[in-house]
Design a protein around this motif. Structure first.
Motif, mmCIF file in Angstrom:
data_model
loop_
_atom_site.group_PDB
_atom_site.id
_atom_site.type_symbol
_atom_site.label_atom_id
_atom_site.label_comp_id
_atom_site.label_asym_id
_atom_site.label_seq_id
_atom_site.Cartn_x
_atom_site.Cartn_y
_atom_site.Cartn_z
ATOM 1 N N LEU A 78 -25.181 57.950 113.858
ATOM 2 C CA LEU A 78 -25.312 57.718 115.297
ATOM 3 C C LEU A 78 -25.087 59.019 116.067
ATOM 4 N N PHE A 88 -25.807 51.653 115.898
ATOM 5 C CA PHE A 88 -24.604 51.228 116.619
ATOM 6 C C PHE A 88 -24.148 49.846 116.139
ATOM 7 N N ASN A 106 -22.504 55.323 109.474
ATOM 8 C CA ASN A 106 -23.150 54.971 110.730
ATOM 9 C C ASN A 106 -22.580 55.728 111.917
ATOM 10 N N ASN A 137 -31.066 54.084 117.229
ATOM 11 C CA ASN A 137 -29.681 54.246 117.685
ATOM 12 C C ASN A 137 -29.018 52.904 117.967
ATOM 13 N N THR A 138 -29.770 51.968 118.513
ATOM 14 C CA THR A 138 -29.233 50.622 118.744
ATOM 15 C C THR A 138 -28.861 49.958 117.420
#
Length: 84
Positions: free
Chosen positions: A70, A48, A66, A44-45
């Protein structure tokens, strides 16, 4: 739209949709024990950061892919926490 943009949108759609079966399985079974919490945080990082990158470049395929990825993976993370 040019060919490269269409190609990017198709690739983005396929890779983003690939998370739906995992999300649905977790939802149906009420179990996320086999999904790594640390992998979800790292992924997820990274997604992001890819989203921010796409926004800076103003590249629609990167932004859409994305943002959707996400969203789906935040749901998976939420389900992982909920069904602990």
């Amino acid at each position: 739209m040019d060919f490269v943009t269409v190609l990017g949108l198709v690739a983005a759609s396929i890779t983003t949709i690939s998370f739906l079966p995992q999300m649905m399985k977790i939802w149906q079974t009420k179990s996320a024990k086999d999904v790594s919490f640390m992998m979800l945080i790292c992924f997820n990082t990274g997604i992001f950061l890819w989203l921010i990158y796409g926004i800076i470049l103003q590249q629609l395929p990167i932004i859409l892919a994305n943002a959707a990825t996400l969203f789906f993976n935040l749901i998976i993370l939420w389900l992982k926490i909920r069904y602990r």
